[in-house]
Design an enzyme around this catalytic site. Structure first.
Site, PDB file in Angstrom:
ATOM      1  N   GLY A   8     163.656 -35.479 -17.352  1.00  0.00           N
ATOM      2  CA  GLY A   8     164.568 -36.231 -17.216  1.00  0.00           C
ATOM      3  C   GLY A   8     165.444 -36.776 -18.560  1.00  0.00           C
ATOM      4  N   GLY A  11     168.205 -39.334 -19.095  1.00  0.00           N
ATOM      5  CA  GLY A  11     168.572 -40.609 -18.466  1.00  0.00           C
ATOM      6  C   GLY A  11     168.510 -42.124 -19.845  1.00  0.00           C
ATOM      7  CD  GLN A  12     167.860 -47.900 -21.680  1.00  0.00           C
ATOM      8  OE1 GLN A  12     166.806 -47.720 -19.984  1.00  0.00           O
ATOM      9  NE2 GLN A  12     167.766 -48.655 -21.695  1.00  0.00           N
ATOM     10  CG  ASP A  34     167.506 -35.705 -15.992  1.00  0.00           C
ATOM     11  OD1 ASP A  34     168.228 -35.644 -14.225  1.00  0.00           O
ATOM     12  OD2 ASP A  34     167.664 -36.362 -16.549  1.00  0.00           O
ATOM     13  CE1 TYR A 142     159.162 -47.361 -13.125  1.00  0.00           C
ATOM     14  CE2 TYR A 142     159.330 -49.526 -13.735  1.00  0.00           C
ATOM     15  CZ  TYR A 142     158.973 -48.205 -14.154  1.00  0.00           C
ATOM     16  OH  TYR A 142     159.219 -48.361 -15.568  1.00  0.00           O
ATOM     17  CE  LYS A 146     156.747 -45.757 -14.680  1.00  0.00           C
ATOM     18  NZ  LYS A 146     156.992 -44.456 -15.198  1.00  0.00           N
ATOM     19  CB  ILE A 172     164.296 -49.937 -23.063  1.00  0.00           C
ATOM     20  CG1 ILE A 172     162.479 -49.381 -22.810  1.00  0.00           C
ATOM     21  CG2 ILE A 172     165.229 -48.768 -24.664  1.00  0.00           C
ATOM     22  CD1 ILE A 172     161.579 -49.630 -24.217  1.00  0.00           C
TER      23      ILE A 172
END
Ligand code: NAD
Ligand code: AKB
Length: 319
Positions: A8, A11-12, A34, A142, A146, A172
């Site tokens: 990943g 991503g951000q 990714d 989500y 988690k 973030i």
């Protein structure tokens, strides 16, 4: 910890974390992966692989190819997108995660780091200064993934002795890569729209207050935990980490200090209910005690840096 695979990575968080890891561990020792690799990405300076982490054999093959001993799994479907497609959120956030743990266990890797989120908390969790050990009854898919991910991580530590580490990131905020479909995305979008249009329409209300963190602190927290001595850790996959908490109104006031005619209005949508289910602020004393966590940025310092960097992008015609 010699060869790290980042899953990943585009991503951000991954797009910035991977570059910092390469500075710390060497460009050739950090493999970026990714679902789809963007041509011209700064990550092309080092090894890059296309990887769907739901494919366990593919994780194993890449890990063998590069002699990987550490995996950082950032692949996820975030809260807002997860509510649009809950089964995809489960598939990516859980199946890709257990694949990662299984490959790491089979290959006897040194460690795995996987982020959790303030989304692990829910409406029954104490909202203020949310404790490390508390009620975990999230109401989003989500958040459910988690909580399950934290429990799975701790299970692999206890049952197999696999070194799994994880942090409950707050929202973030960053200016390099746009966020990937979460509820806290407003706290990034507000800066872009301030620079481009001098106004912003927010999808949560003025009073909405959430824990947030600037990207340099996020990178520091992640790498500090990654490098921490296992023997000093009493927790493993679920460290609370805090930096700052502010309402949207306070965020807008911070922008107005440096851009006085900036204006904001409000059009709350389905993401308001998600934001309302999360804490206001976080007690991160376990992270501070066990691996010396300490953030550097407050709201105004972040605002100045965000505006400066987004203005540069705007002047260059990049946004
Ligand atoms: P992001 O959405 O920006 O990036 C996730 C990356 O995962 C994307 O590049 C995507 O292409 C990739 N991906 C999706 N499915 C994949 C798959 N099947 N295989 C491989 N890659 C896949 O997310 P982010 O903000 O960088 O978040 C990274 C981690 O941090 C996630 O675990 C997220 O839950 C957590 N987190 C983020 C925030 C935040 O505010 N950004 C806050 C709390 C927790
Ligand atoms: C989201 O809003 O979904 C993420 C998170 C806090 O986990 N930014």
């Amino acid at each position: 910890m010699k060869n790290i695979l980042v899953i990943g990575a585009c991503g951000q968080i991954g797009s910035e974390l991977t570059l910092q890891l390469r500075k710390d561990f060497g460009i050739q020792n950090v493999v970026a992966s990714d679902l789809c690799i963007k041509a011209g990405s700064a990550l092309e300076e080092g090894p890059m692989e296309t990887l769907d982490a739901r494919d366990r054999n593919a994780i194993a093959e890449i890990s063998k190819k590069y002699n990987i001993d550490t995996i950082i799994n950032l692949a996820a479907i975030l809260s807002a997108n997860g509510e649009k497609n809950p089964s995809l959120a489960w598939d990516v956030n859980i199946n890709a995660l257990i694949n990662t743990f299984e490959v790491a266990r089979e290959m006897k890797m040194d460690r795995v780091l996987v982020p959790s989120s303030i989304a692990a908390f829910g409406p029954t969790t104490p909202r203020e200064n949310t404790p490390q050990e508390t009620i975990l009854e999230p109401t989003t898919m989500y958040g459910i993934t988690k909580v399950a991910g934290e429990l799975l991580g701790d299970y692999y530590v206890k049952k197999y002795g696999l070194d799994v580490r994880g942090l409950r990131y707050p929202g973030i905020i960053s200016h390099e890569t746009l966020p990937g479909g979460g509820t806290t995305d407003y706290a990034v979008a507000i800066y872009y729209d301030a620079v481009k249009f001098n106004k912003y329409t927010c999808f949560v209300s003025a009073e909405t207050r959430l824990p947030m963190m600037y990207m340099p602190d996020c990178i520091k927290a992640t790498i500090d935990l990654l490098k921490a001595d296992f023997d000093t850790l009493k927790h493993h996959a679920n460290f609370n980490v805090g930096a700052m908490s502010f309402s949207v109104d306070e965020l807008a006031e911070s922008i107005k200090k440096y851009q006085p005619d900036f204006s904001i209005d409000y059009a709350p949508d389905y993401r308001q209910a998600i934001a309302d289910s999360w804490p206001d602020s976080i007690d991160d004393s376990a992270a501070r005690a066990e691996w010396d966590w300490k953030p550097a940025f407050d709201l105004d310092a972040m605002t100045q840096d965000m505006l400066k960097n987004i203005r540069i992008k705007h002047e260059k015609g990049l946004i």
